[in-house]
Write an enzyme that holds these catalytic residues in place. Sequence first.
Site, PDB file in Angstrom:
ATOM      1  N   CYS A 220      -2.774  -2.729   5.989  1.00  0.00           N
ATOM      2  CA  CYS A 220      -3.001  -1.435   6.639  1.00  0.00           C
ATOM      3  C   CYS A 220      -4.363  -1.431   7.311  1.00  0.00           C
ATOM      4  O   CYS A 220      -4.540  -0.836   8.372  1.00  0.00           O
ATOM      5  CB  CYS A 220      -2.877  -0.287   5.644  1.00  0.00           C
ATOM      6  SG  CYS A 220      -3.974  -0.410   4.225  1.00  0.00           S
TER       7      CYS A 220
ATOM      8  N   GLN B  58      -5.017  -0.703  -4.903  1.00  0.00           N
ATOM      9  CA  GLN B  58      -5.507  -1.855  -5.657  1.00  0.00           C
ATOM     10  C   GLN B  58      -6.286  -1.445  -6.907  1.00  0.00           C
ATOM     11  O   GLN B  58      -6.195  -2.112  -7.949  1.00  0.00           O
ATOM     12  CB  GLN B  58      -6.378  -2.731  -4.751  1.00  0.00           C
ATOM     13  CG  GLN B  58      -6.786  -4.038  -5.411  1.00  0.00           C
ATOM     14  CD  GLN B  58      -7.467  -4.978  -4.439  1.00  0.00           C
ATOM     15  OE1 GLN B  58      -7.129  -5.022  -3.260  1.00  0.00           O
ATOM     16  NE2 GLN B  58      -8.420  -5.741  -4.932  1.00  0.00           N
TER      17      GLN B  58
ATOM     18  N   HIS C  15      -5.613  -6.167   2.774  1.00  0.00           N
ATOM     19  CA  HIS C  15      -4.761  -4.998   2.963  1.00  0.00           C
ATOM     20  C   HIS C  15      -4.333  -4.961   4.425  1.00  0.00           C
ATOM     21  O   HIS C  15      -5.173  -4.796   5.313  1.00  0.00           O
ATOM     22  CB  HIS C  15      -5.518  -3.723   2.592  1.00  0.00           C
ATOM     23  CG  HIS C  15      -5.797  -3.609   1.135  1.00  0.00           C
ATOM     24  ND1 HIS C  15      -5.296  -2.579   0.368  1.00  0.00           N
ATOM     25  CD2 HIS C  15      -6.504  -4.397   0.284  1.00  0.00           C
ATOM     26  CE1 HIS C  15      -5.694  -2.734  -0.887  1.00  0.00           C
ATOM     27  NE2 HIS C  15      -6.434  -3.826  -0.958  1.00  0.00           N
TER      28      HIS C  15
ATOM     29  N   CYS D 199       0.835  -1.189   0.000  1.00  0.00           N
ATOM     30  CA  CYS D 199       0.000   0.000   0.000  1.00  0.00           C
ATOM     31  C   CYS D 199       0.881   1.254   0.000  1.00  0.00           C
ATOM     32  O   CYS D 199       1.803   1.362   0.808  1.00  0.00           O
ATOM     33  CB  CYS D 199      -0.890  -0.050   1.239  1.00  0.00           C
ATOM     34  SG  CYS D 199      -1.613   1.519   1.703  1.00  0.00           S
ATOM     35  N   GLU D 200       0.589   2.164  -0.894  1.00  0.00           N
ATOM     36  CA  GLU D 200       1.420   3.368  -0.972  1.00  0.00           C
ATOM     37  C   GLU D 200       1.157   4.337   0.182  1.00  0.00           C
ATOM     38  O   GLU D 200       1.927   5.260   0.386  1.00  0.00           O
ATOM     39  CB  GLU D 200       1.220   4.080  -2.302  1.00  0.00           C
ATOM     40  CG  GLU D 200      -0.116   4.734  -2.506  1.00  0.00           C
ATOM     41  CD  GLU D 200      -0.228   5.433  -3.849  1.00  0.00           C
ATOM     42  OE1 GLU D 200      -0.959   6.430  -3.911  1.00  0.00           O
ATOM     43  OE2 GLU D 200       0.407   4.998  -4.829  1.00  0.00           O
ATOM     44  N   HIS D 201       0.089   4.120   0.935  1.00  0.00           N
ATOM     45  CA  HIS D 201      -0.210   5.027   2.041  1.00  0.00           C
ATOM     46  C   HIS D 201       0.549   4.671   3.316  1.00  0.00           C
ATOM     47  O   HIS D 201       0.933   5.557   4.075  1.00  0.00           O
ATOM     48  CB  HIS D 201      -1.717   5.031   2.325  1.00  0.00           C
ATOM     49  CG  HIS D 201      -2.524   5.438   1.141  1.00  0.00           C
ATOM     50  ND1 HIS D 201      -3.647   4.751   0.712  1.00  0.00           N
ATOM     51  CD2 HIS D 201      -2.349   6.450   0.253  1.00  0.00           C
ATOM     52  CE1 HIS D 201      -4.136   5.331  -0.371  1.00  0.00           C
ATOM     53  NE2 HIS D 201      -3.376   6.362  -0.670  1.00  0.00           N
ATOM     54  N   HIS D 202       0.745   3.370   3.573  1.00  0.00           N
ATOM     55  CA  HIS D 202       1.396   2.950   4.818  1.00  0.00           C
ATOM     56  C   HIS D 202       2.568   1.987   4.587  1.00  0.00           C
ATOM     57  O   HIS D 202       3.204   1.551   5.531  1.00  0.00           O
ATOM     58  CB  HIS D 202       0.382   2.265   5.746  1.00  0.00           C
ATOM     59  CG  HIS D 202      -0.764   3.151   6.106  1.00  0.00           C
ATOM     60  ND1 HIS D 202      -1.971   3.099   5.450  1.00  0.00           N
ATOM     61  CD2 HIS D 202      -0.869   4.142   7.030  1.00  0.00           C
ATOM     62  CE1 HIS D 202      -2.794   4.007   5.963  1.00  0.00           C
ATOM     63  NE2 HIS D 202      -2.156   4.657   6.917  1.00  0.00           N
TER      64      HIS D 202
END
Length: 196
Positions: free
Chosen positions: A156, A126, A154, A85-88
Site C-alpha cells: 500500500c 503489522q 507494505h 493490509c486491512e486498509h487497502h
Amino acid sequence: MSNNRLPDPDELAKAGVRFMLDFIGDNSLREGLIETPDRVVRAWGEWFAGYGVDPLELLRKDFADGAEKADEMVLLTNIPVQSHCEHHITPIIGVAHVAYIPNGRIVGISKLARVVDAYSRRLQVQERLTNQIADAIHDVLDPVGVGVVITAKHFCMATRGVKMPNVDTTTSALRGVFKTKPETRAEFLELIKLGR
C-alpha cells in the site's frame, strides 16, 4: 412456492469480483476475464486461510506431547510473512524472527512457523500481527520470555499514496526476560543478525 435457499457464498464472492472488474472500467465478460472471478475467490481462500486456523490450538497440541526439556533460547529466523493490509487489501511481504526461552518444556519448531503463518493469513496491521504471535506463544507455552521481530514491505505504501517501494517496516514484541533483561534482548537481536 418461494425458494428459501441462501445464496452460495462462492457465487456471491464471484459476483462481487465481476462487479469490481466492471467498476474499474474493464469488461468482466471479455475472454481474458471470464475465469478471473473464480481465480480471485480461490486466491482469497488461500491468502486468508488463517481465519480457519486456531494458532493457540497449534501450540497446545504439540506442547502437550513434548517430552524434551530445555531452558536456553530457541530462535527461528526468516520465517516468511505473507499478509495483507486491512486498509487497502494489498500485500505485506517480509520475514519474522521468533524466539522463546522454554520454561522447561519445548514445542516443535514447525509450530512456531505455523503460528506466524496463521496470523499472517488474515487482514492485518503489522503491529497487531507482531503482538498476536508473541502473545500466543507467551500465553500457551508460559515461557521465560518471547521475542518477535517482523520486517516487511507494505505494498500500500510502495504502489500508491507516497509510492516508496524500498521502505521496510520493522516491529517488535517482547515478553518476559526479552523485555526486562537487556542482555537477553541483545543476544536475541545479535542472533537475528547471524541468521540473516
